[in-house]
Design an enzyme around this catalytic site. Structure first.
Site, PDB file in Angstrom:
ATOM      1  N   ASN B 241      -5.975  32.662  14.523  1.00  0.00           N
ATOM      2  CA  ASN B 241      -5.956  33.218  16.093  1.00  0.00           C
ATOM      3  C   ASN B 241      -5.452  32.359  16.905  1.00  0.00           C
ATOM      4  OD1 ASN B 241      -7.235  35.238  17.549  1.00  0.00           O
ATOM      5  ND2 ASN B 241      -8.858  35.194  16.054  1.00  0.00           N
ATOM      6  N   CYS B 242      -4.518  32.831  17.766  1.00  0.00           N
ATOM      7  CA  CYS B 242      -4.276  32.257  18.868  1.00  0.00           C
ATOM      8  C   CYS B 242      -4.544  33.027  20.206  1.00  0.00           C
ATOM      9  CB  CYS B 242      -2.849  32.218  18.903  1.00  0.00           C
ATOM     10  SG  CYS B 242      -2.455  31.119  17.509  1.00  0.00           S
ATOM     11  N   VAL B 243      -5.886  33.575  20.412  1.00  0.00           N
ATOM     12  CA  VAL B 243      -6.147  34.212  21.666  1.00  0.00           C
ATOM     13  C   VAL B 243      -6.755  33.205  22.431  1.00  0.00           C
ATOM     14  CG1 VAL B 243      -6.517  36.664  21.004  1.00  0.00           C
ATOM     15  CG2 VAL B 243      -8.529  35.020  20.714  1.00  0.00           C
TER      16      VAL B 243
END
Lengths: 347, 426, 77
Positions: B241-243
């Site tokens: 995840n890269c939020v």
């Protein structure tokens, strides 16, 4: 020492109840009534230098004049803080507290604080504009109210940073403030679910925005043919209050036949409402429930007819939940009886 | 399904000639770790650093945090379907290096990774400031595409975590906790009088490096399904995840899911914890409808009385959250939802993108827009220059003295929506 | 109460003195009245003058009921 000016109504100044609600604003040096409890809580840190007293009806009915008079009174003392109330569940007192506190803040640029019960109409009106501490619903909760209000009052007077509503005791004001809870979020969620599952009261950390608005119904097409029902929260009942509707915090409503009655008179009708001076309504109940003029309109063909029954309750300190339940119930009857429109009067 | 989870407490981390655990200290051979990372041809160089609680260190940009674990007994290995074979995990015995973590860093997207401060005001907001961290600083080869970089870094993290976890294989745990989920029928017989509760775990699956993997399957390609809570403790679900850093669920969060732990704490006492429903947060409306229909259907199928729903991310996932809540409530099942807020810097804007009256029980992880001041640190591990472009940062966030003025959302795990933290808002 | 009547599908006009409360409560058609203890009267006038006030206010109320609206509206005139 910090200087505080305190605002209270005629009741808390021991001048009198509803019959004295018309008294205009006056100022007295030092402490009056509930100010004593505040003074004790402040100790050496702050002093109530003056108390302003105003009748609730006077304030609400002479708004601009009362506001200006009181602002001038406050100005003279150049206080560090202005406290209004607490008003508990007294509706007009709450509205007065909120109105005057906001005016003082805007005009004189000093911090202000009030306190009310969450269902006081003044709470919804002002909690987003000024700090309003959540209190119990009657003056029996004075000690509790002062305990919450006094520390926040000192913080405001000193210009210190105010924490989240849950920490400081003021009503959520639409401005979200972060703070650290005692337990982590997952534990709080589990606790909340257990309460919800067991039918116990729980408090959401983020109340959903209030969607409880109802779209307006289409207009009445031909008012001259319409059957109109009268409803009031002003407590007009047949004399003797046959159903014993409570003068405050009503737990029921009444449905009364006005077939053939052309005019509500002192002899047959009165108000059961305990929240306003009943003299005028008792002398002529048409002042609250205008049967006389509506009968004229009926005769003149301005309206179709008046519905045979009127519905009534006492709006004074009555829980929102209750009045909602009343109306849900009788609205069904109104529909079934073919009522086209409702005139609802409030005091 | 029954799992014994043994914790070996780690109070310090040091580099040494031999990797081992001794006297609550995790010793790491730096070179061996570098070699594990460089097995992947996508990295041209790798560095490894230490960051301990209280040190004046800022780690940024942080991609993932992973806890070292090892499967001691029972089928499968940690991170099944990713590193180990697709064997059903969640039973037997697992050992944990409690108090240690692997932190991966890198300029992948640039603006969607976070900050971990090991001391100062920022440290209060992230649970990872309390851990003895092994930080991987991996330099990708030139021209490596973002998603390849993400994947390479994700696997580097798992492999190093597994390498460290192996050190715990033959150790005697300081504490052993047992978690057991009976079958539906058994559970009902054991606790006929207790309310039955499930946990609806929402997984970020918007794509474009907003992904979560379940036994190696990209969650956006899966229908809503069920999983035993102990499977998560063995790494069945991992973050890719890269939020926004504050409310993404790192792999560490999945391994230590706080809702699962707190529901187990009440299991058999005030409630009967039946199991976990996992659902995704896709970008298409039809997917959102289908997945939330399925959550509600499974909750009904399980015959539960209540559910806790946790979210990941913000914005359009708020719609998934509200759909899940509304549809499950409509089945007569009581819900509590965990979310966080984007109420603006002054806290007066609308907190959620969606809302419904049935969401009457909400736990919040706080307002991610609140502005914080992060003082300069003696040492930056990673790349300080990304402060201006990191989500939650703004032009001028990074000051000349190294201090940062930014929104809380830059801090990894600050407003976690599994309820990992004590932060809240009113 | 006013909201529940509206919700039931019957157009309703709220006649009250403290208009801000009515707005907060969620009434859609609002006619401001004279004073709290005597919304549709004024004891300082003669009975006939009072009736005129009442006629005037009720005419406004009927007008409110006949007017299509899309949002909360206070009928001042």
């Amino acid at each position: 020492m910090l200087k505080v000016v305190h605002y209270i109504n005629q009741f808390f100044a021991n001048i009198g109840g509803e019959e004295m609600a018309h008294v205009p604003a006056e100022v007295r040096e030092g402490i009056v009534g509930p100010g004593l409890a505040f003074q004790q809580a402040f100790g050496e840190e702050a002093e109530i230098v003056a108390t302003i007293i105003c009748g609730d009806s006077y304030f609400n009915e002479n708004l601009e004049e009362a506001k200006q008079t009181i602002i001038n009174m406050v100005k003279k003392y150049s206080p560090d803080l202005f406290i209004a109330g607490p008003a508990f569940n007294a509706g007009r007192y709450g509205v007065a507290c909120g109105t005057i506190a906001m005016a003082v803040r805007d005009e004189l640029n000093i911090p202000v604080l009030s306190g009310m019960y969450r269902e006081n109409p003044g709470a919804d009106m002002f909690k987003n504009s000024i700090y309003v501490v959540s209190t119990k619903n009657s003056a029996a909760g004075m000690r509790d109210a002062v305990k919450k209000m006094a520390p926040l009052a000192l913080k405001l007077a000193k210009g210190e940073k105010v924490g989240a509503s849950a920490e400081e005791g003021y009503m959520p004001n639409g401005k979200r403030v972060n703070f650290f809870e005692k337990e982590r979020g997952s534990r709080r969620a589990v606790n909340m679910l257990i309460k919800k599952l067991n039918g116990k009261e729980f408090e959401t950390e983020f109340p959903m925005p209030d969607f409880d608005r109802v779209d307006p119904n289409p207009a009445v097409k031909d008012i001259t043919k319409a059957k109109i029902a009268l409803v009031t929260s002003g407590g007009i009942v047949p004399k003797g209050n046959p159903d014993h509707i409570e003068s405050s915090s009503a737990s029921k409503y009444g449905k009364y036949d006005i077939d053939g009655i052309m005019d509500l008179t002192e002899a047959d009708f009165a108000t059961a409402h305990g929240g306003y001076d009943p003299v005028y309504a008792n002398l002529d109940p048409d002042r609250v429930l205008p049967v006389d003029v509506l009968r004229e309109f009926e005769k003149e063909g301005k309206i179709g007819s008046i519905h045979r029954y009127f519905y009534t309750t006492v709006g004074n300190g009555t829980a929102v939940k209750n009045s909602k339940a009343f109306a849900e119930e009788f609205a069904k009857e109104l529909l079934a009886d073919g009522v086209d429109a409702v005139i609802l009067t409030s005091t | 399904m029954k799992l014994e989870l043994g914790s070996i407490f780690i109070k310090d981390i040091q580099f040494a000639a031999e990797s081992k655990v001794e006297n609550e200290t995790l010793y790491v051979n730096k070179e061996e770790v570098r070699q594990i990372i460089l097995e992947d041809q996508n990295f041209k160089s790798a560095d490894v650093e230490l960051a301990k609680p209280g040190e004046s260190i800022r780690i940024m940009p942080v991609k993932d945090v992973i806890e070292p674990r090892v499967k001691v007994q029972g089928p499968g290995g940690i991170f099944p379907g990713m590193v180990n074979k697709v064997e059903t995990v969640g039973s037997g015995k697992t050992n944990v290096l409690k108090g240690a973590a692997v932190v991966t860093t890198g300029k992948i997207v640039g603006f969607q990774e976070g900050i971990i401060d090991m001391t100062g005001p920022g440290a209060e907001y992230t649970p990872f400031s309390q851990l003895n961290n092994l930080v991987l600083v991996c330099e990708p080869i030139d021209g490596l595409k973002q998603h390849e970089h993400e994947k390479a870094l994700r696997f580097a993290g798992y492999k190093v975590a597994i390498y460290l976890g192996e050190l715990a294989r033959n150790l005697t745990p300081d504490v052993v906790e047992t978690f057991e989920t009976p079958s539906i029928i058994e559970g009902f017989k054991m606790y006929p009088e207790l309310p039955r509760v499930a946990y609806v775990l929402m997984l970020q699956s918007q794509g474009l490096m907003h992904d979560t993997y379940v036994y190696g399957v990209d969650a956006k390609q899966s229908l809503t399904t069920m999983i035993y809570p102990t499977e998560l403790m063995d790494g069945a679900i991992v973050s890719g995840n890269c939020v926004s850093a504050c409310d993404k669920n790192t792999t560490y969060h999945h391994l230590n899911n706080p809702v699962i732990h707190d529901l187990f704490a009440e299991h058999g006492k005030t409630l009967n914890f039946v199991g976990v429903i996992i659902t995704n947060e896709n970008v298409y409306l039809a997917d959102k409808e289908r997945s939330s229909n399925w959550s509600a259907k499974l909750a009904e199928f399980l015959g539960v009385d209540g559910v806790i729903i946790s979210q990941e991310g913000f914005g359009n996932p708020d719609t998934d959250l509200i759909m899940n809540c509304k549809k499950i409530e409509a089945k007569g099942i009581k819900t509590v939802i965990i979310t966080d807020e984007y109420a603006g810097r002054d806290g007066s804007s609308q907190s959620l993108a969606d809302a419904d009256a049935s969401a009457d029980a909400v736990v919040t992880g706080g307002n991610a827009n609140e502005v914080i001041e992060l003082p300069p640190m003696d040492k930056i591990v990673g790349y300080a220059d990304v402060a201006d472009i990191i989500a939650g940062g703004f032009d001028g966030s990074l000051h000349a003295d190294g201090s940062i003025t930014a929104e809380l959302q830059v801090i990894t795990g600050a407003t976690n929506e599994m309820g990992f933290n004590k932060l809240s808002a009113r | 109460m006013v909201k529940e009547i509206e919700r039931a599908g019957i157009p309703v006009v709220h006649m009250c003195t403290v208009v801000p409360i009515s707005l907060t409560v969620g009434a859609n058609r609002i006619v401001p009245t004279i004073a709290i203890p005597h919304p549709l009267g004024n004891p300082s006038l003669t009975m006939e003058e009072e009736k005129d006030i009442r006629r005037n206010l009720l005419t406004k109320a009927l007008k409110a009921l006949e007017t299509e609206i899309t949002e909360q509206t206070v009928f001042e005139k």
